[in-house]
Design an enzyme around this catalytic site. Structure first.
Site, short mmCIF file in Angstrom:
data_model
loop_
_atom_site.label_atom_id
_atom_site.label_comp_id
_atom_site.label_asym_id
_atom_site.label_seq_id
_atom_site.Cartn_x
_atom_site.Cartn_y
_atom_site.Cartn_z
N ARG A 39 5.35 -14.27 -14.36
CA ARG A 39 3.91 -14.17 -14.12
C ARG A 39 3.44 -15.27 -13.18
O ARG A 39 2.51 -15.08 -12.40
CB ARG A 39 3.13 -14.23 -15.45
CG ARG A 39 1.61 -14.25 -15.26
CD ARG A 39 0.88 -13.99 -16.57
NE ARG A 39 1.20 -14.96 -17.59
CZ ARG A 39 0.61 -16.17 -17.70
NH1 ARG A 39 -0.30 -16.55 -16.84
NH2 ARG A 39 0.96 -16.97 -18.69
N TYR A 92 -14.11 2.39 0.55
CA TYR A 92 -13.33 3.08 -0.48
C TYR A 92 -14.11 3.12 -1.79
O TYR A 92 -14.65 2.10 -2.25
CB TYR A 92 -11.99 2.37 -0.66
CG TYR A 92 -11.20 2.77 -1.86
CD1 TYR A 92 -10.87 4.10 -2.10
CD2 TYR A 92 -10.75 1.81 -2.77
CE1 TYR A 92 -10.14 4.47 -3.22
CE2 TYR A 92 -10.00 2.16 -3.88
CZ TYR A 92 -9.69 3.49 -4.11
OH TYR A 92 -8.96 3.85 -5.20
N ASP A 164 -10.57 -5.37 4.04
CA ASP A 164 -9.53 -4.47 3.56
C ASP A 164 -8.89 -3.83 4.79
O ASP A 164 -9.51 -3.02 5.48
CB ASP A 164 -10.14 -3.41 2.64
CG ASP A 164 -9.09 -2.50 2.01
OD1 ASP A 164 -7.99 -2.38 2.57
OD2 ASP A 164 -9.38 -1.89 0.97
N LYS A 189 0.16 1.78 0.14
CA LYS A 189 -0.03 2.65 1.29
C LYS A 189 0.98 2.31 2.40
O LYS A 189 2.17 2.42 2.19
CB LYS A 189 -1.47 2.55 1.77
CG LYS A 189 -2.52 2.65 0.65
CD LYS A 189 -2.39 3.90 -0.20
CE LYS A 189 -3.56 4.13 -1.13
NZ LYS A 189 -3.81 3.11 -2.14
#
Length: 373
Positions: A39, A92, A164, A189
């Site tokens: 983590r 988005y 973004d 993506k």
């Protein structure tokens, strides 16, 4: 025997061993010298973050469990309860849902700025405004933001610009070089590119912000798993050549659709008729990406018929894989918007978004022709 793998192995472990207390002290005294717990950091997630950071020209980056986690980390790094955020209205739907449904509960207020007013922010800025969130190429209408101009406008008002860059990828546009403060990607993506990874990455221009991102990733548990990181790095190695093919195919498809009698409008920056074509040409170094949207008749059955007939563009609500697909913004990505917001953005019943893959373009054109017939 010395083992020298050409490819970084998958460190599929949640925890790392120490020989004694001296090694533990080294971990805390020399950041980055060792690993403790995945983590907090893992060689695979660090490799992905470092490679995207290098591509974007940043001062530091973190890999996250999804693109949504990347958006959250970027905003959390710059904001606290009581702060105000500006967000491009043409964005988005998941980003706006995060701002509306969750960050508002944390005391962060959002105001949406119409695309036409992005370069005149004075009327939207409040004393507590900290940042503007925008996209390089907007989803799903493919509007292109002038990032250099936008960064200058933000900095005049003391705001950070968070971009973004998912639709463009660092191959087409590098927002930090144009003045942005943070750039983020849904690695799911183009960066990964094969529709088999869910991941995100956030890159900061400033080392202090990068350190804050690292802290947020650890405390909130946003860190990406070793296997997903390894797959994303593998995909990243072909990003440059994939973007070239995506861009070539998408331009040919956009030109075909623009000439088709059943298509009312095509949104693609590579078309000379696109309002920001000249900007996209300059900012994108001659490539325009693999995403486009187009308008059919505003009739659900017309859209359904097209979807059913198409064989090379399956209805899959994601994007940017090597295989082509289509999506329906009104029913998926922008479903959470009000009817008024959808109408204001031009997201209507007939709007279809295509993610153009790298298949032989002649096959894609033949499929579109029969699906539109």
């Amino acid at each position: 025997m010395t083992i020298k793998p050409k490819i970084t192995p998958i460190y599929q472990t949640s925890v790392f061993k120490f020989d004694d207390l001296n090694e533990l002290e080294q971990y805390f005294g020399e950041p980055g010298s060792r690993y403790l717990y995945s983590r907090n950091g893992n060689p695979n997630s660090d490799e992905l973050a470092d490679k995207v950071n290098e591509l974007e020209g940043g001062a530091g980056a973190i890999a996250t469990g999804s693109g949504m986690a990347a958006i959250f980390a970027a905003i959390a790094a710059l904001c606290q309860a009581g702060d105000h955020v500006l967000c491009a209205a043409d964005i988005y739907g998941g980003s706006s849902a995060l701002l509306n449904a969750e960050l508002s509960r944390m005391g962060i207020v959002v105001t949406y700025v119409p695309f036409e007013q992005l370069y005149d922010l004075a009327q939207f800025v409040q004393p507590t405004t900290r940042l503007l969130l925008a996209e390089t190429i907007s989803n799903p209408l493919l509007r292109v933001a002038d990032l250099r101009r936008l960064a200058a406008e933000c900095h005049v008002h003391g705001l950070k610009l968070v971009v973004d860059n998912t639709f463009a990828s660092p191959v087409i546009t590098r927002p930090l070089a144009l003045g942005a403060d943070i750039v983020l990607h849904s690695v799911t993506k183009y960066i990964s590119g094969h529709s088999d990874v869910t991941a995100g990455v956030v890159v900061a221009a400033d080392a202090e912000v990068a350190a804050r991102l690292k802290q947020i990733g650890v405390f909130y548990g946003l860190t990406l798993s070793p296997m997903e990181s390894w797959l994303a790095v593998r995909g990243l190695k072909t990003l440059r050549i994939r973007m070239r093919e995506h861009s070539y195919n998408a331009l040919v498809v956009a030109q075909f659709l623009a000439a088709h009698p059943r298509v009312r409008q095509v949104n693609y920056p590579g078309l000379e008729t696109h309002p920001q074509h000249a900007l996209a040409l300059e900012q994108g170094a001659g490539q325009f990406g693999g995403m486009l949207s187009f308008l059919l008749e505003d009739d659900a059955e017309v859209v359904n018929g097209f979807m059913r007939r198409s064989q090379r563009f399956p209805f899959a609500p994601s994007l940017a894989g090597v295989d082509s697909s289509l999506s329906y913004p009104l029913g998926t990505s922008h479903r959470s918007l009000t009817v008024e917001q959808q109408a204001a953005l031009g997201i209507t019943v007939g709007l279809v978004r295509l993610s153009v893959g790298i298949e032989p373009v002649e096959e894609l054109l033949a499929d579109l022709a029969q699906a539109l017939s």
